[in-house]
Design an enzyme around this catalytic site. Structure first.
Site, PDB file in Angstrom:
ATOM      1  CE1 TYR A   1      -1.025   1.201   3.871  1.00  0.00           C
ATOM      2  CE2 TYR A   1      -1.457  -0.699   2.468  1.00  0.00           C
ATOM      3  CZ  TYR A   1      -1.634  -0.020   3.660  1.00  0.00           C
ATOM      4  OH  TYR A   1      -2.421  -0.568   4.642  1.00  0.00           O
TER       5      TYR A   1
ATOM      6  CB  SER B   1      -3.946  -2.726   6.150  1.00  0.00           C
ATOM      7  OG  SER B   1      -3.567  -3.459   5.013  1.00  0.00           O
TER       8      SER B   1
END
Length: 376
Positions: free
Chosen positions: A164, A79
């Site tokens: 998220y 990520s």
């Protein structure tokens, strides 16, 4: 060269190896126990202080071949890729191709008339769109993805919750690439990454570089590499080496020269969680520095990724926080990453490992490394 300059050069030549050795000892003391604790085959630690970069390789890129980690070893960064996607959107904005104020539906005709009429690109870039974390398992192609987006309904108004989201940053990547009139991978590999001077960073690792691509290992020591899927490139698709990644952090610190189009970096304050753990920027998270380790661990724990958190927009957006700890974790099934830079100190640290292990340990290791760097 004057006599004084020759003396200065000689002193520097004598001091720098000693400083490097001392720094190596500090990093060894943190990294070697960590690798032993989790059985990590290999790691690369990249450090920059005032633009002076050092790479510290540990262990092997593959347990099968025993090939050692080097500064050219490629790791999946997970990520951390999201910060590259956000930077691509800034890259497009600088060319007047998009505006973060616009609704997502302005750029994607397929979702006009949907919830995305009220979701801005800034929401997508700061995890405040409300979109969930994962692409659903039954979504396997672009047509199904767009159908999912059209039907999606938010649980909260855009901007009010930090959730998220691979789906959110994935959509931003789609929009950025579309605005540049290029496929995402081409926009990244042929446009933005060269502008950053990152010549060994890829979404698709070329055949000539496969020998440098580390083998990843799951927490139960199975050899794994990242699987392809919808929005994988935009969300977690970057592979890079320690040398390129410390350059990336130094670019955020404005310590290296980059192409003129890439001189503005996505660190501007835009959203803060009401929990107070950190400020959410364009995919980077920041904390006022100095910061306690406990606060960093709180902000990087699994709960902050898996659960939504109330968020409040800071209006107008504030200037970058120079006395800030900017960080981002990244994971795939077989790799672990943690990146941090502190503008006020001109310090950056990048940690890369070819085995998954928990965020808490990554954060703690980087924290102790930076403490040691500040004492030197």
């Amino acid at each position: 060269m004057t006599k004084m300059n020759r003396c200065a050069a000689l002193i520097a030549a004598l001091i720098l190896p000693t400083a490097h050795a001392a720094q190596q000892q500090d990093i060894d003391a943190v990294i070697q126990p960590l690798m032993k604790k989790y059985g990590v085959p290999g790691m690369a630690i990249a450090v920059s202080v005032d633009g002076k970069q050092q790479i510290y390789p540990y262990g092997v890129a593959s347990k099968q071949t025993g090939k050692p980690i080097t500064e050219q070893t490629l790791f999946e960064v997970g990520s951390l890729s999201k910060t590259f996607t956000a930077t691509l959107a800034v890259y497009a904005q600088q060319q007047s191709k998009l505006s973060f104020k616009d609704p997502a539906s302005h750029y994607l005709p397929d979702v006009r008339g949907s919830a995305f009429d009220g979701v801005s690109l800034l929401n997508l870039a700061t995890h405040t769109s409300g979109l969930p974390l994962f692409v659903p398992d039954d979504v396997t192609n672009n047509a199904q993805l767009m159908a999912y987006y059209r039907a999606w309904q938010p649980k909260h108004p855009a901007g009010s919750y930090r959730v998220y989201s691979n789906l959110g940053i994935g959509m931003l990547g789609m929009i950025a690439a579309k605005s540049l009139d290029q496929p995402f991978i081409q926009a990244m590999e042929q446009g933005m990454l060269p502008a950053l001077g990152m010549s060994h960073t890829y979404v698709q690792v070329p055949a000539a570089q496969m020998a440098n691509y580390a083998q990843g290992y799951s927490k139960d020591d199975k050899p794994v590499r990242v699987n392809p899927g919808p929005l994988d490139a935009e969300s977690y698709g970057i592979k890079s080496n320690a040398r390129d990644l410390i350059r990336y952090l130094d670019a955020n610190l404005q310590q290296v020269k980059v192409a003129s189009v890439a001189r503005r970096w996505p660190r501007r304050t835009s959203v803060i969680t009401s929990a107070g753990a950190f400020t959410q920027d364009l995919m980077w998270e920041n904390y006022p520095y100095p910061v306690k380790l406990s606060r960093l661990i709180e902000g990087n724990n699994a709960g902050m990724i898996m659960n939504g958190t109330p968020a409040t927009a800071i209006t107008p957006p504030q200037p970058e926080l120079r006395a800030g700890w900017y960080n981002k974790t990244g994971s795939t099934g077989g790799f672990s990453t943690y990146a941090v830079f502190i503008p006020a100190k001109n310090i950056a640290v990048e940690m890369l490992a070819n085995k998954w292990f928990p965020n808490d340990d990554r954060v703690e290791a980087a924290y102790h490394i930076i403490q040691a760097l500040e004492k030197r």
